[in-house]
Write a protein that holds these residues in place. Sequence first.
Motif, PDB file in Angstrom:
ATOM      1  N   LEU A   1       0.289  -7.844   3.151  1.00 33.85           N
ATOM      2  CA  LEU A   1       0.754  -6.834   2.202  1.00 33.85           C
ATOM      3  C   LEU A   1       0.688  -5.433   2.811  1.00 33.85           C
ATOM      4  O   LEU A   1       1.563  -4.608   2.554  1.00 33.85           O
ATOM      5  CB  LEU A   1      -0.075  -6.905   0.920  1.00 33.85           C
ATOM      6  CG  LEU A   1       0.193  -8.142   0.069  1.00 33.85           C
ATOM      7  CD1 LEU A   1      -0.841  -8.274  -1.039  1.00 33.85           C
ATOM      8  CD2 LEU A   1       1.594  -8.116  -0.504  1.00 33.85           C
ATOM      9  N   LYS A   2      -0.315  -5.196   3.632  1.00 31.75           N
ATOM     10  CA  LYS A   2      -0.421  -3.898   4.308  1.00 31.75           C
ATOM     11  C   LYS A   2       0.795  -3.686   5.207  1.00 31.75           C
ATOM     12  O   LYS A   2       1.388  -2.602   5.235  1.00 31.75           O
ATOM     13  CB  LYS A   2      -1.711  -3.835   5.132  1.00 31.75           C
ATOM     14  CG  LYS A   2      -1.908  -2.536   5.853  1.00 31.75           C
ATOM     15  CD  LYS A   2      -3.193  -2.544   6.661  1.00 31.75           C
ATOM     16  CE  LYS A   2      -3.281  -1.255   7.458  1.00 31.75           C
ATOM     17  NZ  LYS A   2      -4.132  -1.380   8.614  1.00 31.75           N
TER      18      LYS A   2
ATOM     19  N   ARG B   1       3.883  -2.792   3.163  1.00 27.93           N
ATOM     20  CA  ARG B   1       3.848  -1.394   2.709  1.00 27.93           C
ATOM     21  C   ARG B   1       4.101  -0.429   3.865  1.00 27.93           C
ATOM     22  O   ARG B   1       4.750   0.600   3.692  1.00 27.93           O
ATOM     23  CB  ARG B   1       2.531  -1.111   2.020  1.00 27.93           C
ATOM     24  CG  ARG B   1       2.439  -1.820   0.676  1.00 27.93           C
ATOM     25  CD  ARG B   1       1.163  -1.506  -0.088  1.00 27.93           C
ATOM     26  NE  ARG B   1       1.137  -2.233  -1.340  1.00 27.93           N
ATOM     27  CZ  ARG B   1       0.441  -3.347  -1.547  1.00 27.93           C
ATOM     28  NH1 ARG B   1      -0.306  -3.853  -0.591  1.00 27.93           N
ATOM     29  NH2 ARG B   1       0.485  -3.950  -2.708  1.00 27.93           N
ATOM     30  N   GLU B   2       3.589  -0.752   5.051  1.00 29.29           N
ATOM     31  CA  GLU B   2       3.767   0.117   6.219  1.00 29.29           C
ATOM     32  C   GLU B   2       5.218   0.184   6.683  1.00 29.29           C
ATOM     33  O   GLU B   2       5.618   1.164   7.301  1.00 29.29           O
ATOM     34  CB  GLU B   2       2.868  -0.341   7.371  1.00 29.29           C
ATOM     35  CG  GLU B   2       1.410  -0.023   7.153  1.00 29.29           C
ATOM     36  CD  GLU B   2       0.508  -0.591   8.233  1.00 29.29           C
ATOM     37  OE1 GLU B   2       0.980  -1.396   9.083  1.00 29.29           O
ATOM     38  OE2 GLU B   2      -0.691  -0.246   8.236  1.00 29.29           O
TER      39      GLU B   2
ATOM     40  N   GLY C   1       7.660   0.595   4.863  1.00 34.54           N
ATOM     41  CA  GLY C   1       8.331   1.603   4.062  1.00 34.54           C
ATOM     42  C   GLY C   1       9.529   1.085   3.289  1.00 34.54           C
ATOM     43  O   GLY C   1      10.299   1.876   2.756  1.00 34.54           O
TER      44      GLY C   1
ATOM     45  N   GLU D   1      11.439  -1.126   0.198  1.00 33.80           N
ATOM     46  CA  GLU D   1      11.200  -1.299  -1.231  1.00 33.80           C
ATOM     47  C   GLU D   1      10.339  -2.543  -1.448  1.00 33.80           C
ATOM     48  O   GLU D   1      10.567  -3.596  -0.840  1.00 33.80           O
ATOM     49  CB  GLU D   1      12.538  -1.455  -1.951  1.00 33.80           C
ATOM     50  CG  GLU D   1      12.407  -1.473  -3.453  1.00 33.80           C
ATOM     51  CD  GLU D   1      13.758  -1.528  -4.143  1.00 33.80           C
ATOM     52  OE1 GLU D   1      13.789  -2.016  -5.285  1.00 33.80           O
ATOM     53  OE2 GLU D   1      14.758  -1.097  -3.547  1.00 33.80           O
ATOM     54  N   ILE D   2       9.351  -2.423  -2.317  1.00 34.64           N
ATOM     55  CA  ILE D   2       8.451  -3.536  -2.607  1.00 34.64           C
ATOM     56  C   ILE D   2       9.188  -4.535  -3.501  1.00 34.64           C
ATOM     57  O   ILE D   2       9.754  -4.176  -4.534  1.00 34.64           O
ATOM     58  CB  ILE D   2       7.166  -3.033  -3.315  1.00 34.64           C
ATOM     59  CG1 ILE D   2       6.421  -2.015  -2.442  1.00 34.64           C
ATOM     60  CG2 ILE D   2       6.261  -4.191  -3.689  1.00 34.64           C
ATOM     61  CD1 ILE D   2       5.897  -2.560  -1.145  1.00 34.64           C
TER      62      ILE D   2
ATOM     63  N   GLU E   1       5.743  -9.053  -4.382  1.00 32.75           N
ATOM     64  CA  GLU E   1       4.711  -8.240  -3.748  1.00 32.75           C
ATOM     65  C   GLU E   1       3.933  -7.381  -4.746  1.00 32.75           C
ATOM     66  O   GLU E   1       2.958  -6.745  -4.391  1.00 32.75           O
ATOM     67  CB  GLU E   1       5.335  -7.393  -2.639  1.00 32.75           C
ATOM     68  CG  GLU E   1       5.775  -8.277  -1.483  1.00 32.75           C
ATOM     69  CD  GLU E   1       6.956  -7.748  -0.707  1.00 32.75           C
ATOM     70  OE1 GLU E   1       7.560  -6.746  -1.109  1.00 32.75           O
ATOM     71  OE2 GLU E   1       7.286  -8.377   0.316  1.00 32.75           O
ATOM     72  N   HIS E   2       4.344  -7.406  -6.001  1.00 30.31           N
ATOM     73  CA  HIS E   2       3.605  -6.711  -7.056  1.00 30.31           C
ATOM     74  C   HIS E   2       2.533  -7.609  -7.673  1.00 30.31           C
ATOM     75  O   HIS E   2       1.777  -7.157  -8.530  1.00 30.31           O
ATOM     76  CB  HIS E   2       4.561  -6.223  -8.152  1.00 30.31           C
ATOM     77  CG  HIS E   2       5.373  -5.044  -7.744  1.00 30.31           C
ATOM     78  ND1 HIS E   2       4.862  -3.773  -7.647  1.00 30.31           N
ATOM     79  CD2 HIS E   2       6.671  -4.947  -7.399  1.00 30.31           C
ATOM     80  CE1 HIS E   2       5.806  -2.936  -7.259  1.00 30.31           C
ATOM     81  NE2 HIS E   2       6.923  -3.633  -7.090  1.00 30.31           N
TER      82      HIS E   2
END
Length: 104
Positions: free
Chosen positions: A36-37, A40-41, A43, A45-46, A50-51
């Motif tokens: 997950l990191k 997010r890295e 950049g 869209e999630i 992933e929520h």
Amino acid sequence: GRQIDKDIIKEISHFCLQGFKPHQTLFLDIMPEQGLKRVRERGEEIDKIEHESCAFFSRVYHAYHECIANMSNVSVISAILPLEKVMQETHHALSSLLNIHAKS
């Protein structure tokens, strides 16, 4: 991850795969937090999945490990390694499989 009964998952899998079993399975192993990191890295869209909670991803991760523990045709590749190393390990696993089948 959604705590669906494992027997139901097996039934769905059996129905969908109709007895198909791959010669080899590659499992890119990374702890959920690390994966997950990375998402997010990047950049980007999630995505909806992933929520989900960390507990959800932890359950999924452990369920996959439980599943592959009983399989003889799994190559576990550490996905926490740099991308180049992951690609090398993947290439090695596939090359070994292709060499085995070319000889048979």
